[in-house]
Design an enzyme around this catalytic site. Structure first.
Site, short mmCIF file in Angstrom:
data_model
loop_
_atom_site.label_atom_id
_atom_site.label_comp_id
_atom_site.label_asym_id
_atom_site.label_seq_id
_atom_site.Cartn_x
_atom_site.Cartn_y
_atom_site.Cartn_z
N LYS A 1 -8.92 12.93 8.73
CA LYS A 1 -9.51 12.04 7.71
C LYS A 1 -11.00 12.00 7.98
CE LYS A 1 -8.14 9.34 4.33
NZ LYS A 1 -6.90 9.37 3.52
N ASP B 1 -10.24 10.38 -1.47
CA ASP B 1 -9.66 9.09 -1.08
C ASP B 1 -10.53 8.05 -1.80
OD1 ASP B 1 -7.55 7.95 1.01
OD2 ASP B 1 -9.30 6.66 1.18
P1 NDP Z 1 -10.19 4.86 -5.77
O1 NDP Z 1 -11.54 4.86 -5.20
O2 NDP Z 1 -9.88 5.75 -6.94
O3 NDP Z 1 -9.75 3.38 -6.19
C1 NDP Z 1 -9.75 2.36 -5.24
C2 NDP Z 1 -9.42 1.05 -5.94
O4 NDP Z 1 -9.22 0.04 -4.97
C3 NDP Z 1 -10.53 0.57 -6.82
O5 NDP Z 1 -9.97 -0.16 -7.87
C4 NDP Z 1 -11.35 -0.31 -5.88
O6 NDP Z 1 -12.10 -1.30 -6.55
C5 NDP Z 1 -10.25 -0.94 -5.06
N1 NDP Z 1 -10.74 -1.24 -3.72
C6 NDP Z 1 -11.17 -0.35 -2.78
N2 NDP Z 1 -11.55 -0.95 -1.67
C7 NDP Z 1 -11.39 -2.26 -1.90
C8 NDP Z 1 -11.61 -3.40 -1.12
N3 NDP Z 1 -12.09 -3.31 0.14
N4 NDP Z 1 -11.30 -4.62 -1.68
C9 NDP Z 1 -10.81 -4.70 -2.94
N5 NDP Z 1 -10.58 -3.63 -3.73
C10 NDP Z 1 -10.86 -2.45 -3.21
O7 NDP Z 1 -9.20 5.20 -4.56
P2 NDP Z 1 -7.70 5.73 -4.58
O8 NDP Z 1 -6.96 5.19 -5.75
O9 NDP Z 1 -7.74 7.19 -4.38
O10 NDP Z 1 -7.13 5.10 -3.23
C11 NDP Z 1 -6.47 3.83 -3.20
C12 NDP Z 1 -5.62 3.73 -1.95
O11 NDP Z 1 -4.64 4.78 -1.96
C13 NDP Z 1 -6.36 3.90 -0.62
O12 NDP Z 1 -5.70 3.11 0.36
C14 NDP Z 1 -6.15 5.37 -0.29
O13 NDP Z 1 -6.28 5.62 1.10
C15 NDP Z 1 -4.73 5.55 -0.77
N6 NDP Z 1 -4.31 6.92 -1.04
C16 NDP Z 1 -5.00 7.73 -1.92
C17 NDP Z 1 -4.54 9.00 -2.19
C18 NDP Z 1 -5.19 9.89 -3.19
O14 NDP Z 1 -4.65 10.98 -3.44
N7 NDP Z 1 -6.29 9.51 -3.81
C19 NDP Z 1 -3.36 9.54 -1.52
C20 NDP Z 1 -2.66 8.60 -0.68
C21 NDP Z 1 -3.15 7.35 -0.45
P3 NDP Z 1 -13.62 -0.98 -7.03
O15 NDP Z 1 -13.45 -0.15 -8.28
O16 NDP Z 1 -14.24 -2.29 -7.26
O17 NDP Z 1 -14.25 -0.22 -5.92
O1 2IT Z 2 -4.28 9.35 2.14
C1 2IT Z 2 -4.01 10.46 1.61
O2 2IT Z 2 -2.93 11.01 1.78
C2 2IT Z 2 -5.04 11.07 0.76
N1 2IT Z 2 -6.09 10.48 0.55
C3 2IT Z 2 -4.82 12.45 0.20
C4 2IT Z 2 -5.16 13.50 1.21
C5 2IT Z 2 -5.12 14.92 0.71
O3 2IT Z 2 -5.48 15.78 1.53
O4 2IT Z 2 -4.76 15.19 -0.42
#
Ligand code: NDP
Ligand code: 2IT
Length: 450
Positions: free
Chosen positions: A124, A164
């Site tokens: 990561k 992420d």
């Molecule tokens: P994005 O940046 O697309 O969206 C994140 C969302 O969460 C936004 O709505 C953001 O609000 C909100 N957010 C982030 N940090 C905070 C915080 N500290 N307090 C309140 N709201 C917060 O990220 P993802 O959707 O990609 O990721 C979301 C979660 O899913 C994370 O935990 C990530 O690790 C996990 N994840 C993502 C994967 C992926 O493929 N993208 C895969 C597996 C897990 P704002 O718009 O105001 O910033």
């Molecule tokens: O937390 C996760 O699994 C991710 N942000 C996706 C990682 C990836 O390599 O697609």
């Protein structure tokens, strides 16, 4: 040795890293029965070795903002474990990024990637850079400066980053362009690339879709389904948007979404048209969630700083899908969900539920899936993108989606089988930790003390 002894060793070695210690504690406790059955794993100190990153790279990132001011950020890549494949895992751009946060994410990623059945190690990375309020040019300049250093440490057979929090299609584009320019080669060094330049169909949707497929498999075990269920979703980014989309497609009702300013409660539920508005608001205009409430005349709740409980989790619902960030559901929130009749909690985010909250849910019979199982569809589809890149071809969306279904079903069944074998039938948390750990441990055992 006892679990407490290992945990206190890990605490000594990683002071001031609460997120990493939280993730470590959960796994140490869950996999203890495996160590008791395998004294050789204890002698080889496999669990302790897994808790130590193979490499942690930290670097300075300097760039010029639109006013010509010099900006200084910190960049990192944690290469946690490469026993079963090249390091694989996302990049997070958010002001809260620290070595502790990235180590917890990298550690979880190792076990998650093992569960997918695709040969990928875990890593990561990211930066404390905040993309909010920055112009496209500033984001591009930052990505180029960040990749200027990261490029020396990654490669398509070595370490393959992806998105992420704060890193989506736009950032992956700039990062990929910078890598290609520096290395003078076109390889699948990043996943989440655009369709037309090496990206895979369904990668954008995969984490949220996979989460809901996983929830549907959990409900099927109980002869139930998501159809007609009221669902709470937090976040409004990549994972939340596609979780909402799949809930709609399967006939459920998603009634909330949130961002760092607060949440909306739309009692009528999301429709595809409303979701398209949210996608445009968040992905293109990069606005605030309150705009949704203004447009669709529903409730908006600003989030109090240092809130003790989040009112989002006190809305009556059958299912909850936290899809924003770590530790967004505490014990009080879990009790509120329970009081309102929650049946299922599926983690879309990584570690969104505190250990105390998880215990409340599991002890009271809620179907609970840990992120390393239920959000693995994203990285699994990244693995499918890597395979397509190696083969030099592209699969159709039906092909990728049907593989995603198969992978989520397989993870689901693997968790249940491991939980049963270790005397905790139906416990997806213990099942996921044990199954992931066993796969990596056996590979490390075979490869010697390296
Ligand atoms: P994005 O940046 O697309 O969206 C994140 C969302 O969460 C936004 O709505 C953001 O609000 C909100 N957010 C982030 N940090 C905070 C915080 N500290 N307090 C309140 N709201 C917060 O990220 P993802 O959707 O990609 O990721 C979301 C979660 O899913 C994370 O935990 C990530 O690790 C996990 N994840 C993502 C994967 C992926 O493929 N993208 C895969 C597996 C897990 P704002 O718009 O105001 O910033
Ligand atoms: O937390 C996760 O699994 C991710 N942000 C996706 C990682 C990836 O390599 O697609």
């Amino acid at each position: 040795m006892t679990p407490q002894e290992i945990l206190s060793l890990v605490k000594q070695r990683n002071p001031n890293e609460p997120e990493f210690l939280q993730a470590a504690e959960e796994v140490i406790v869950s996999v203890w029965p495996v160590l008791e059955r395998n004294p050789e794993f204890v002698r080889l100190r496999l669990l302790e070795r897994m808790l130590e990153p193979e490499r942690l790279i930290s670097f300075r990132v300097n760039w010029l903002d639109d006013q010509g001011n010099v900006q200084i950020n910190r960049g990192y890549r944690v290469q946690m474990n490469s026993a079963i494949g090249p390091y694989k895992g996302g990049l997070r751009f958010h002001p809260t990024v620290t070595p502790s946060v990235l180590k917890f994410l990298a550690f979880e990623q190792v076990l998650k990637n093992a569960l997918t059945g695709i040969p990928m190690g875990g890593g990561k990375g990211g930066s404390d850079f905040d993309p909010k309020g920055k112009s496209d040019d500033e984001v591009m300049k930052f990505c180029q400066a960040f990749m200027g250093e990261l490029a020396r440490h990654i490669g398509h057979r070595l370490d393959v980053p992806a998105g992420d929090i704060g890193v989506g299609g736009r950032e992956i584009g700039y990062l990929f362009g910078a890598y290609k320019k520096i290395k003078n080669e076109f390889t699948g060094v990043l996943t989440g690339k655009g369709i037309g330049w090496g990206g895979s169909l369904i990668r954008t949707e995969a984490t949220g879709y996979g989460l809901i497929y996983f929830a549907e498999y959990m409900l099927q075990e109980k002869k139930d389904s998501i159809k007609g269920k009221t669902c709470l979703v937090s976040g409004s980014g990549n994972v939340a948007q596609h979780a909402i989309e799949k809930v709609i497609q399967l006939g459920g009702k998603a009634v909330t979404a949130s961002d760092s300013t607060g949440f909306i409660h739309d009692e009528a539920g999301f429709t595809q048209e409303k979701l398209d508005f949210l996608k445009d608001l968040k992905n293109k205009r990069r606005g605030r969630i309150k705009e949704y409430a203004d447009k669709y005349k529903c409730e908006f709740h600003a989030l109090a700083i240092n809130h003790e409980e989040n009112p989002l989790w006190n809305i009556p619902a059958d299912c909850a899908f936290p899809c924003a960030t770590q530790n967004e559901i505490n014990e009080k929130d879990a009790r509120n969900l329970l009081k309102n009749g929650l049946k299922l909690l599926g983690e879309g985010a990584n570690m969104p539920t505190t250990i105390e909250a998880i215990n409340v849910l599991i002890d009271n019979g809620v179907l609970y899936s840990p992120g390393k199982a239920s959000n693995a569809g994203g990285v699994a589809t990244s693995g499918l993108e890597m395979t397509q890149n190696y083969m030099g071809s592209n699969w159709t969306s039906d092909e990728v989606d049907s593989r995603l279904h198969g992978i989520m079903k397989n993870i689901h069944d693997t968790c249940l089988a491991a939980a049963k074998e270790y005397g905790k039938p139906g416990n997806y948390l213990i099942g996921a930790n044990i199954a992931g750990f066993l796969k990596v441990a056996k590979a490390m055992q075979a490869q010697g003390v390296v």
